[in-house]
Design a protein around this motif. Structure first.
Motif, PDB file in Angstrom:
ATOM      1  N   THR A   1     -13.859   7.815   2.041  1.00 14.32           N
ATOM      2  CA  THR A   1     -13.629   6.497   2.623  1.00 14.32           C
ATOM      3  C   THR A   1     -13.190   5.493   1.558  1.00 14.32           C
ATOM      4  N   GLY A   2     -13.777   5.618   0.373  1.00 17.90           N
ATOM      5  CA  GLY A   2     -13.424   4.704  -0.710  1.00 17.90           C
ATOM      6  C   GLY A   2     -11.946   4.794  -1.052  1.00 17.90           C
ATOM      7  N   PHE A   3     -11.434   6.028  -1.078  1.00 13.11           N
ATOM      8  CA  PHE A   3     -10.003   6.228  -1.368  1.00 13.11           C
ATOM      9  C   PHE A   3      -9.149   5.551  -0.297  1.00 13.11           C
ATOM     10  N   ALA A   4      -9.474   5.842   0.989  1.00 12.57           N
ATOM     11  CA  ALA A   4      -8.694   5.268   2.074  1.00 12.57           C
ATOM     12  C   ALA A   4      -8.758   3.746   2.025  1.00 12.57           C
ATOM     13  N   MET A   5      -9.950   3.222   1.806  1.00 12.61           N
ATOM     14  CA  MET A   5     -10.143   1.770   1.827  1.00 12.61           C
ATOM     15  C   MET A   5      -9.296   1.085   0.750  1.00 12.61           C
ATOM     16  N   THR A   6      -9.338   1.624  -0.478  1.00  9.06           N
ATOM     17  CA  THR A   6      -8.609   0.965  -1.566  1.00  9.06           C
ATOM     18  C   THR A   6      -7.107   0.954  -1.305  1.00  9.06           C
ATOM     19  N   VAL A   7      -6.562   2.105  -0.935  1.00  7.52           N
ATOM     20  CA  VAL A   7      -5.119   2.179  -0.730  1.00  7.52           C
ATOM     21  C   VAL A   7      -4.697   1.317   0.459  1.00  7.52           C
ATOM     22  N   LEU A   8      -5.456   1.414   1.558  1.00  8.87           N
ATOM     23  CA  LEU A   8      -5.066   0.670   2.758  1.00  8.87           C
ATOM     24  C   LEU A   8      -5.249  -0.833   2.566  1.00  8.87           C
ATOM     25  N   SER A   9      -6.279  -1.217   1.844  1.00  8.27           N
ATOM     26  CA  SER A   9      -6.484  -2.636   1.588  1.00  8.27           C
ATOM     27  C   SER A   9      -5.278  -3.221   0.859  1.00  8.27           C
ATOM     28  N   ALA A  10      -4.795  -2.456  -0.146  1.00 10.59           N
ATOM     29  CA  ALA A  10      -3.614  -2.925  -0.875  1.00 10.59           C
ATOM     30  C   ALA A  10      -2.403  -3.015   0.045  1.00 10.59           C
ATOM     31  N   ALA A  11      -2.285  -2.033   0.947  1.00  8.98           N
ATOM     32  CA  ALA A  11      -1.141  -2.041   1.863  1.00  8.98           C
ATOM     33  C   ALA A  11      -1.218  -3.229   2.815  1.00  8.98           C
TER      34      ALA A  11
END
Lengths: 519, 325
Positions: free
Chosen positions: A397-407
C-alpha cells in the motif's frame, strides 16, 4: 572490524564505481566518435594527432617494464602475471602503431575501404593469436609456455569463428547497403552459433567440462551483430543504440540465459532426461499443486486490487491536508521494512498462546477480548492465506500511495475547479477528472504490484514455509527445485508463472502504444 | 550549447508560477474535497498501518522476559522500559556474534552501488528505447519488460556458476594484489542486484523519458549537441525526479533484500548485509525476540532517512506527464 578491513571495503566501492564510470565514459566516446566535422576532446585527437598515441604507447611500454622490474621483488607478481603484462604491453604498442599506419594510409579512402581494411587487419591479429597460443601450450614457443590447455582451447573455439566473421564482413563492405547489413548480421549470428557448436562438440570428447562461457561469448557476438545491424544507418540517432549494450549484455547473461535454461528444464525429469509434459500433468492433477495454483490466483487478485484501492483512497483523503508528509510516512513505513522484518512483525501480531495463557499477539488478544477462542491463525486453512495476503497488502500500500499521491498532484487544479463550477460533486470530480488523469500511473502501480505478488516468496517462506495449504507458485518452485530435487517440476511452475504474467505484459504494451499514438 | 541548456528553463518557471497561483485555488478546492468521513477513514487507515510497527517498537524497549510472556499493550498498565536490547544488538560484539555495526557498513556498501549502477544503465537504455526508432524496438522492449517475471530463484544458480567461472579468478587476483581487500568482495552482489533491477528500471524510466518533449531534443541536435551532451544536459536533468524516486525504491529493495544476499554474499562479516544477520538472529523459530525487535529497528533507520531526504522528488512531479493530456 579493523580499520584496514573498513578501508578495504570502502576501497572496493570506490574502485568499483570508478571503473564503472570509465566504462561509461568509453561508451559515450564511442558514441560520439562519428560526430563528423568538429571533433573535439581526447577521443577526437586520438584520431588526428600523434601525441595521444605516443602517450598511450608509452603507457603500454611502462606496464611491460614495470612488470619485468617487479617480478621477483613483490610476491604477488607471479610469472604468469608478468608474462601476461609484458605481452599486453607489446600488443598495445603494436596496436597503436598499426592504428596510426592504417589511419594515415586510409585517409583518402572511402568508408567502405576503411571498414574492410580494419576488419581484415583485426582478423589477421586474431588469427596470429589463435595460431600462437596452442603452440605455446605444446611447448613449441618457450615464450608462451605459460599458456594452459584450457586457454589454448578457448582461443581456438572463439578465435576461428571470429576470424571467419571478420573476413566475410570485410568482403561484403562494397555490397549495396541493404545486402551488406543483412549479410553482416547473418555472419555474426552464424559465428555465435559456431562458437557454441564447436564448444559442445569439444566438450563431448573430453572429461573436463568447458562450462558456460562459450554461451556467454556467443551471446555477446550475437548482440554485437544485432547492434551493428541497427547502427549501420545514415540516420544519426542509430548509434545511440550503443546505450543498450551494457543492459543487453547483463540481461542476456543474468536473465535470458537462465530463462531459456528453465524453459528447457521444464520438460525433463529429475535425472535430466526428456519426459514430455509429465511435469505439467503432475501440476494439474496433484491436489497440493492445485492448491498452490489456486492460492496464487487469490493472491494476485486481492493484493494489487486492495493495496492500490487503499493506497489511492488514502492518497486522496490526505491530499493537501495539514501534516500530509507525516501521514504519508506512516503508511510508507512498511515499505522501508524488509520482508524479514515484516515477517517478524506479523508473526508477533498473529502469535498464538493457549486459551488459559495471556495472549502476546494483538489479533488473538482482540479475539479473546470479544469472547472468542484464540485461533492458530497461521495454521487454519484457508484463513492463513488471507493472513499472509494482509502482510503483503500492508507492505505494498505504501508503494501505491506514494506513486499515486504524486500523480494526483500532477492533475491540473484548473480542471478540478472547472468541474466543481459545473456542479460536479466530489465523487464525480474524482471519478471524472482525477481518475482519468492518473490512469497511466495506476497501470504502472497495478502492474508492479501484480508482478511483485506473483513472485512473492519471502513472506510465505518466513511465516509458514508454504505449509498448511499456504504455498504459492514462487515458493513451491523453490521447494521443488532446491528441497525435493525436482528441478523439472520447479521449472514447469516457473513457466506457468510466466504465462500468468503474460496478460499483464500485453495489456501494458497496449497502453504504451496508445500513449505513443497520442504523442 | 548554452541555448540548449536553457531550453527547459521557461517550462519550469512557468510551472512554478502556475503552481504558486494554484495554491490559493488549491486551498478552496481542498475545503470542498475533504469531508469528515474522509478524514476519519484516513486516520483509521493510518492507525491500522502503524499499529504493527508501533507494537514492535514498544516491544524493542521492553525487558526480554516480558516480551515473550505478555503483549506489548500491557506496557500501558505496567510501563517498564529498557535500552538493554539495543545495547545488546549494537555494542556487545564477540567473535562468534559480531555487533551489527559491521553489517551496517556492508549494507550501505551494497545498497549504494546497487542503486547507482542499475540506474545509470537503465536510464541509458531507456533513452535509447524512447528516442531511437529502430526495427524491432517494440519487440525488444516487450522482451525486457517480460524479463521482470523471470523468477529470481531460477536465475540464481546459473548466475552463481558464471560468477565462479569468471569473477572468482579476478577477485582472487585483486586480493593478491591488494592484500587488505578481502577475497570475499561485494562485486557479485552488485552485479546480481544490477541485473535483477534492470527490467523494471528500464520499463519505468522509459515511461518518464519518453514524455520529454521531442522538440527539446530535436533543438539540441540541431544546435550540434552530441548524444552524450543531450543525455547529460537534457535528458538526465529533466528525468531527475523520476530517477530520484526510482532510486529511493531501488535503494529500499536492495537494502531489504535477503535472497540475493544469501546466495551471492559470503555470509561472513566481510560482505553479509544487515538482513542476513537479522535472519540469523531470528533463528529458525524466532526465539530471540528481544534482539530481533531492536535489530529490526536499527535496519529501519537508513531507509526512513532516505525516504525523508528524497521525499520532495516524489512531490515534484513524479509521473507528472501522465496528467498532460
Amino acid at each position: 572490524m579493523t580499520t584496514m578491513d573498513l578501508i578495504g571495503k570502502v576501497l572496493q566501492a570506490v574502485v568499483g564505481l570508478a571503473a564503472f564510470g570509465v566504462v561509461m565514459a568509453l561508451l559515450l566516446a564511442f558514441l560520439d566518435r562519428e560526430d563528423g566535422a568538429e571533433r573535439k576532446g581526447f577521443v577526437a585527437s586520438l584520431r588526428d594527432g600523434w601525441r595521444p598515441r605516443a602517450i598511450i604507447a608509452a603507457a603500454f611500454v611502462l606496464i611491460a617494464v614495470l612488470a619485468r622490474v617487479l617480478y621477483g621483488v613483490v610476491p604477488w607478481m607471479t610469472q604468469q602475471l608478468t608474462n601476461t603484462l609484458i605481452l599486453l604491453g607489446i600488443a598495445g604498442v603494436v596496436g597503436v602503431v598499426l592504428q596510426l599506419l592504417l589511419d594515415r594510409a586510409l585517409q583518402p579512402a572511402s568508408p567502405a575501404v576503411r571498414s574492410a581494411a580494419y576488419r581484415l587487419v583485426g582478423a589477421a591479429l586474431v588469427a596470429v593469436a589463435v595460431v600462437l597460443l596452442p603452440m605455446g601450450e605444446s611447448g613449441a614457443l618457450p615464450m608462451l609456455d605459460w599458456v594452459t590447455p584450457a586457454l589454448a582451447q578457448a582461443a581456438t573455439i572463439v578465435g576461428w569463428p571470429l576470424v571467419g566473421a571478420l573476413v566475410v564482413t570485410a568482403g561484403v563492405a562494397f555490397a549495396p547497403n541493404g545486402v551488406r547489413r543483412s549479410l553482416r548480421l547473418v555472419v555474426w549470428l552464424v559465428a555465435a552459433a559456431a562458437v557454441v557448436v564447436s564448444a559442445t562438440v569439444l566438450e563431448g570428447g573430453q572429461e573436463q567440462p568447458i562450462g558456460v562461457w562459450p554461451w556467454a561469448f556467443a551471446a555477446a557476438l550475437g548482440i554485437a551483430g544485432v547492434l551493428g545491424f541497427l547502427a549501420d544507418h545514415d540516420d544519426d540517432s542509430k548509434p545511440m543504440l550503443v546505450f543498450l549494450i551494457p543492459a543487453a549484455l547483463l540481461l542476456t547473461v543474468g536473465l535470458v540465459y537462465p530463462a531459456v535454461r528453465t524453459a528447457i528444464l521444464a520438460f525433463t525429469d529429475k535425472t535430466g532426461t526428456f519426459n514430455g509434459v509429465d511435469n505439467f500433468v503432475w501440476m494439474f492433477t496433484q491436489p497440493e499443486a492445485l492448491v498452490t495454483l489456486a492460492n496464487t490466483v487469490v493472491w494476485v487478485v486481492l493484493v494489487p486490487l486492495l493495496s492500490t484501492a487503499i493506497g489511492l483512497a488514502y492518497a486522496v483523503f490526505i491530499d493537501k491536508s495539514r501534516g500530509e508528509r507525516f501521514y504519508k510516512m506512516l503508511v510508507f513505513m512498511p515499505m522501508a521494512i524488509s520482508f524479514v522484518g515484516a515477517g517478524i512483525i506479523w508473526k508477533f501480531m498473529y502469535a498464538y498462546r493457549g486459551p488459559e495463557q495471556d495472549q502476546i499477539g494483538l489479533i488473538n488478544q482482540l479475539i479473546t477480548l470479544f469472547g472468542g477462542q484464540p485461533q492458530q491463525i497461521l495454521q487454519n486453512s484457508p484463513w492463513n492465506t488471507l493472513a499472509l495476503i494482509i502482510v503483503m497488502i500492508w507492505i505494498q500500500t505504501g508503494f501505491a500511495m506514494t506513486v499515486l499521491s504524486a500523480a494526483i498532484k500532477g492533475v491540473p487544479v484548473e480542471q478540478i475547479e472547472a468541474a466543481s463550477l459545473d456542479g460536479a460533486n466530489p465523487w464525480q470530480r474524482f471519478s471524472n477528472v482525477t481518475l482519468p488523469g492518473i490512469r497511466s500511473s495506476l497501470v504502472v502501480v497495478v502492474t508492479t504490484i501484480s508482478i511483485a505478488t506473483l513472485k512473492v516468496f519471502d513472506i510465505v517462506r518466513t511465516m509458514t514455509a508454504g505449509n498448511f495449504n499456504t504455498s504459492v507458485v514462487a515458493n513451491e518452485m523453490y521447494t521443488q527445485a532446491f528441497r525435493s530435487g525436482e528441478p523439472g517440476r520447479g521449472a514447469a511452475l516457473a513457466l506457468v508463472l510466466f504465462l500468468l504474467v503474460l496478460p499483464i505484459v500485453v495489456y501494458n504494451i497496449r497502453v504504451l502504444n496508445q500513449q505513443k499514438a497520442i504523442r | 550549447m548554452s541555448s540548449v541548456a536553457i531550453t527547459p528553463q521557461p517550462k519550469t518557471s512557468e510551472a512554478a508560477v502556475s503552481a504558486a497561483a494554484g495554491v490559493g485555488r488549491a486551498e478552496r478546492v481542498k475545503r470542498r474535497l475533504t469531508s469528515p468521513w474522509a478524514t476519519a477513514a484516513a486516520i483509521v487507515i493510518a492507525v491500522l498501518w502503524t499499529i504493527p510497527t508501533f507494537g514492535l517498537l514498544l516491544s524493542s524497549f521492553r525487558p526480554a522476559e516480558q516480551i515473550s510472556t505478555s503483549g506489548w499493550w500491557t506496557f500501558f498498565s505496567d510501563p517498564q522500559l529498557t535500552l538493554a536490547n539495543y545495547g545488546d544488538v549494537l555494542f556487545s560484539g564477540s567473535a562468534s556474534s559480531p555487533q551489527l555495526g559491521e553489517y551496517f557498513v556492508n549494507s550501505l556498501l551494497i545498497a549504494i552501488p546497487g542503486t547507482i549502477l542499475p540506474l545509470v544503465l537503465a536510464s541509458l537504455a531507456a533513452y535509447a528505447f524512447a528516442w531511437v526508432k529502430f526495427k524491432g524496438s517494440g519487440t525488444l522492449f516487450v522482451v525486457v519488460f517480460a524479463l521482470q517475471i523471470v523468477p529470481l530463484q531460477m536465475a540464481l544458480i546459473p548466475l552463481l556458476q558464471l560468477f565462479v567461472t569468471f569473477l572468482q579468478p579476478f577477485q582472487n587476483a585483486l586480493h593478491d594484489a591488494v592484500p587488505f581487500i578481502s577475497e570475499r568482495q561485494f562485486l557479485p552482489v552488485w552485479i546480481a542486484h544490477t541485473i535483477f533491477a534492470l527490467p523494471l528500471a528500464i520499463f519505468l524510466l522509459h515511461n518518464f523519458i519518453s514524455e520529454i518533449p521531442g522538440e527539446v531534443i530535436e533543438a539540441a541536435r540541431v544546435d550540434g549537441a552530441g548524444h552524450g551532451q543531450i543525455f547529460f544536459r537534457i535528458v538526465l536533468p529533466l528525468a531527475m525526479p523520476a530517477i530520484a524516486s526510482f532510486a529511493i525504491f531501488q535503494f529500499l529493495w536492495v537494502w531489504n533484500d535477503l535472497l540475493v544476499a544469501l546466495v551471492f554474499s559470503s555470509g561472513t562479516p566481510d560482505t553479509a548485509p544487515l538482513t542476513q544477520r537479522l535472519a540469523e538472529l531470528a533463528g529458525s523459530r524466532g526465539e530471540n525476540w528481544e534482539r530481533l525487535t531492536a535489530g529490526a529497528f536499527v535496519s529501519l533507520v537508513v531507509p526512513l532517512l532516505v525516504f525523508f531526504g528524497l521525499q520532495r522528488f516524489f512531490v515534484r512531479g513524479l509521473l507528472a506527464g501522465s496528467a498532460k493530456g
